[in-house]
Design an enzyme around this catalytic site. Structure first.
Site, PDB file in Angstrom:
ATOM      1  N   SER A   1       0.838  -1.180   0.000  1.00  0.00           N
ATOM      2  CA  SER A   1       0.000   0.000   0.000  1.00  0.00           C
ATOM      3  C   SER A   1       0.888   1.251   0.000  1.00  0.00           C
ATOM      4  O   SER A   1       1.681   1.431  -0.914  1.00  0.00           O
ATOM      5  CB  SER A   1      -0.967  -0.036   1.181  1.00  0.00           C
TER       6      SER A   1
ATOM      7  N   ASP B   1      -9.725  -3.614  -5.689  1.00  0.00           N
ATOM      8  CA  ASP B   1      -9.193  -2.767  -4.627  1.00  0.00           C
ATOM      9  C   ASP B   1      -9.717  -1.348  -4.814  1.00  0.00           C
ATOM     10  O   ASP B   1      -9.546  -0.743  -5.875  1.00  0.00           O
ATOM     11  CB  ASP B   1      -7.671  -2.778  -4.689  1.00  0.00           C
TER      12      ASP B   1
ATOM     13  N   HIS C   1      -8.351  -4.811  -1.268  1.00  0.00           N
ATOM     14  CA  HIS C   1      -7.086  -4.253  -0.799  1.00  0.00           C
ATOM     15  C   HIS C   1      -6.310  -5.254   0.060  1.00  0.00           C
ATOM     16  O   HIS C   1      -5.078  -5.260   0.051  1.00  0.00           O
ATOM     17  CB  HIS C   1      -7.361  -2.980  -0.001  1.00  0.00           C
TER      18      HIS C   1
END
Length: 704
Positions: free
Chosen positions: A556, A643, A675
């Site tokens: 991320s 995501d 995600h």
């Protein structure tokens, strides 16, 4: 050893010009953003096929690692029961089943505070299955539970399910006496819905077109959701909202927050349609959170805030007049970052960070003193959790370290005794004594000392003594999020092959207090990247590893870190694993219509309206800075089609550009996931085995 490298899929170059602040940027891969375009899907499938081809030789290793993870895991197991009302609530897993089963069993008596000892595979007397994730997931490739709450009287279950990975949940209510679901169905909600204390209502939130939680709703059980009442709406795109009831059940608290500013509102639980009352009106740059307590018969709020207190201060105010006089309970102490205060009837639990470690203590209402809980290991993670009751004699807490598996204690507040309730089972011959952990310090370019955590298997020798070792270096460094020294079964597959695992606690995270975060965001974001490079160089200079034996990983915002260091210091790494990486950050942050973009401006800056921010972000965003003539390390980017936090298009574009300059870059796109990756524990183990096998291959340990 790797197989012969064959050409990967070539993304067609379709120039699109982006113009901001007099700067024209030609982006040839932006067309990959069109998720519904069959050509885009075909390209992603071609990328997956190429990755499968390039990693086919690792299939036996992947299977071995999967079996190692599976073989160390007690597949049929139970959690420690948590007391709530007249029941003990717990979860169970069953061998061969992907998802957990949520259960409860009755208390032996109202004075029963000792959780029953549950034996895996043995029936629990009086057990009631509340929700079986395996049944709910049947027929779906993806399953995620976003809300789970039982009414105070124990009669109904509220649950929210996502079957796409896009973090939009459909809420349903189950009558636990009959096992049947009510007619109430509420689609497209955010996570975290809950019952009101009397069980008559459900409080939930929904998101706007940019996926920002912006509205709090009140649903009366048994009615059509079309008639639900709006309790609160936040029009400012910079703020998200959430809601929940105090442990005392006196108030509904509506939370509004950005990265730097917050505001909370109280609504009496006895009158949920009343106008929400602000605790402290919001002020730019001031964050606070409140917890309700009753002290000497008076309703009070303990408020944690940073108004003139960088590492936060704790004050007490009257609930009837929160803007009135403030009594300082815990003053601001530089270097002691106060994180949370959670009130119970007789005392409160305080969480804070000091010297790079998370700590906790018991706050006396009478004296304001904090009794800190102490633990023996140099590196550890500890925190309270699973404490729904208002007046318990014990606090449930979790503890663990790099070498100590996850452990659950009940801490007896009156006596200070720790009651061991459960330690995570690690099957086989695992012994904590076979592994070592320590804290090192690297020196950044500006002289700042950056903490580094290491864990290794002792039989291979201590890191830095003897020959250079293979090292797996992890980093994150954003949002004041701290990477704790926690245990991982999957990590053992690396450690047992001689790999040293390290965490670079870079600026932008929260490990060393609020200033540590401030020094790694906005116009100081580059510190995050240069700190990570400094840690890598420290490990090389200290003889722990060499560039040929060093792999890096981040996900991320940590994926942005991976992309940035690949551009800054490609020569330091043999390989880089980037999970759902935020590598096209400038394109994303320039578009306020994309999910969470406006909220993110407090973290990264606003390049849309500020030319200096635009120039600064453009100088480090990974996609913008892929360079010709550079020998990049091997790169694996993992993403998910659904995501909603970091779009799949970011790593897809990044890999296309890397490959165009000759880099050995692979893309793995999960076509039904979000995600957090795939759902289901066995699926997750297979995914992690894929990543670990790739890391070992890069390190030359594929045959180990």
């Amino acid at each position: 050893m790797t197989t012969a490298r064959t050409p990967g899929p070539e993304a067609v170059a379709r120039p699109l010009t982006r113009s901001h602040h007099g700067d024209d940027v030609v982006d040839v891969y932006e067309w990959l953003r069109a998720k519904e375009d069959p050509e885009v899907i075909a390209h992603l499938e071609a990328e997956n096929a190429y990755t499968d081809e390039r990693t086919a030789h690792l299939a036996p290793l992947r299977q071995r690692i999967f079996e190692e993870i599976k073989g160390r895991t007690l597949e049929t197991d139970l959690s420690v029961p948590t007391r709530q009302g007249a029941w003990w609530y717990y979860g169970r897993t069953v061998e061969g089943k992907q998802y957990g089963i949520h259960c409860r069993a009755p208390l032996a008596s109202p004075d029963d505070w000792t959780p029953p000892t549950l034996t895996p595979g043995v029936d629990v007397p009086g057990e009631v299955v509340l929700l079986d994730g395996n049944i709910e997931a049947d027929g779906h490739e993806f399953f995620s539970l976003g809300s789970f709450d039982v009414s105070t009287d124990g009669a109904r279950l509220l649950y929210g399910i996502d079957n796409e990975g896009d973090e939009r949940y459909t809420l349903r209510i189950r009558d636990l006496r009959t096992g049947d679901d009510l007619a109430d169905v509420i689609p497209d909600t955010s996570a975290g819905a809950c019952f009101s204390p009397d069980g008559r209502f459900v409080v939930y939130t929904t998101v706007d077109d940019a996926w920002r939680p912006d509205t709090v709703w009140l649903h009366e059980v048994g009615t059509d959701a079309a008639g639900d009442a709006q309790l609160f709406h936040e029009p400012d795109d910079r703020y998200w909202v959430g809601a929940g009831f105090t442990r005392s059940e006196r108030y509904l608290v509506i939370e509004v927050g950005s990265s730097i500013t917050s505001e909370e509102f109280l609504v009496p639980a006895s009158d949920l349609r009343a106008e929400p009352r602000s605790i402290w009106p919001r002020r730019e740059g001031v964050e606070y959170s409140a917890t309700h307590a009753i002290v000497d018969g008076e309703d009070v709020l303990y408020v944690l805030h940073n108004d003139g207190a960088l590492d936060f201060e704790l004050v007490r105010v009257a609930a009837s007049d929160p803007t009135g006089p403030r009594e300082v309970i815990l003053p601001h102490v530089p270097g002691r970052r106060l994180l949370d205060v959670s009130a119970f009837r007789d005392w409160a639990v305080v969480s804070y960070r000091r010297s790079g470690l998370a700590r906790m203590g018991i706050l006396s209402y009478a004296t304001g003193d904090v009794r800190e809980l102490s633990f023996d290991e140099e590196l550890y993670a500890a925190g309270a959790g699973g404490n729904p009751e208002w007046a318990p004699p014990v606090i449930r807490l979790g503890y663990g370290s790099f070498v100590t598996p996850g452990t659950v204690y009940d801490y007896v507040v009156e006596s200070g005794e720790f009651l061991l309730r459960k330690r995570q089972s690690v099957l086989g011959d695992y012994s904590p004594d076979a592994y070592g952990q320590r804290r090192d310090w690297a020196t950044a370019d500006d002289g700042t000392r950056v903490p580094v955590s290491l864990v290794w298997k002792r039989s291979f020798g201590d890191p830095g003594e003897g020959a250079a070792r293979s090292v797996h270096l992890y980093g994150y460094g954003s949002y004041e999020h701290s990477i704790e020294p926690g245990f991982s079964v999957a990590r053992l597959s690396l450690l047992d092959r001689g790999v040293v695992f390290a965490i670079a606690h870079v600026r932008g995270g929260g490990e060393m207090g609020r200033q540590w975060y401030e020094d790694g965001k906005l116009s100081r974001k580059r510190n995050t990247f240069t700190d990570f490079v400094a840690v890598a160089r420290h490990l090389v200079d200290a003889g722990v590893t060499s560039p040929a034996l060093l792999v890096a990983e981040g996900g991320s915002a940590g994926g942005l870190l991976m992309g940035a260091v690949a551009n800054l210091a490609p020569e330091l790494f043999a390989g880089i694993l980037a999970d759902v990486p935020f590598v096209d950050a400038l394109t994303t942050i320039l578009d306020p219509s994309l999910p969470l973009t406006v909220i993110e401006w407090d973290e990264w800056g606003d390049p849309l309206h500020d030319a200096s921010v635009y120039e600064y972000m453009k100088s480090y965003t990974p996609y913008e800075n892929v360079r010709e003539g550079v020998t990049y390390p091997r790169i694996l980017a993992v993403t998910s089609l659904n995501d909603t936090r970091v779009y799949y298009v970011e790593p897809a574009k990044w890999v296309a550009r890397l490959r165009a300059v000759g880099a050995d870059a692979l893309l793995k796109c999960e076509m039904v996931a979000g995600h957090g990756g795939v759902s289901g524990r066995y699926n997750a183990w297979h995914q992690r085995a894929f990543e670990i096998a790739w890391l070992l291959d890069v390190l030359g340990l594929a045959e180990a």
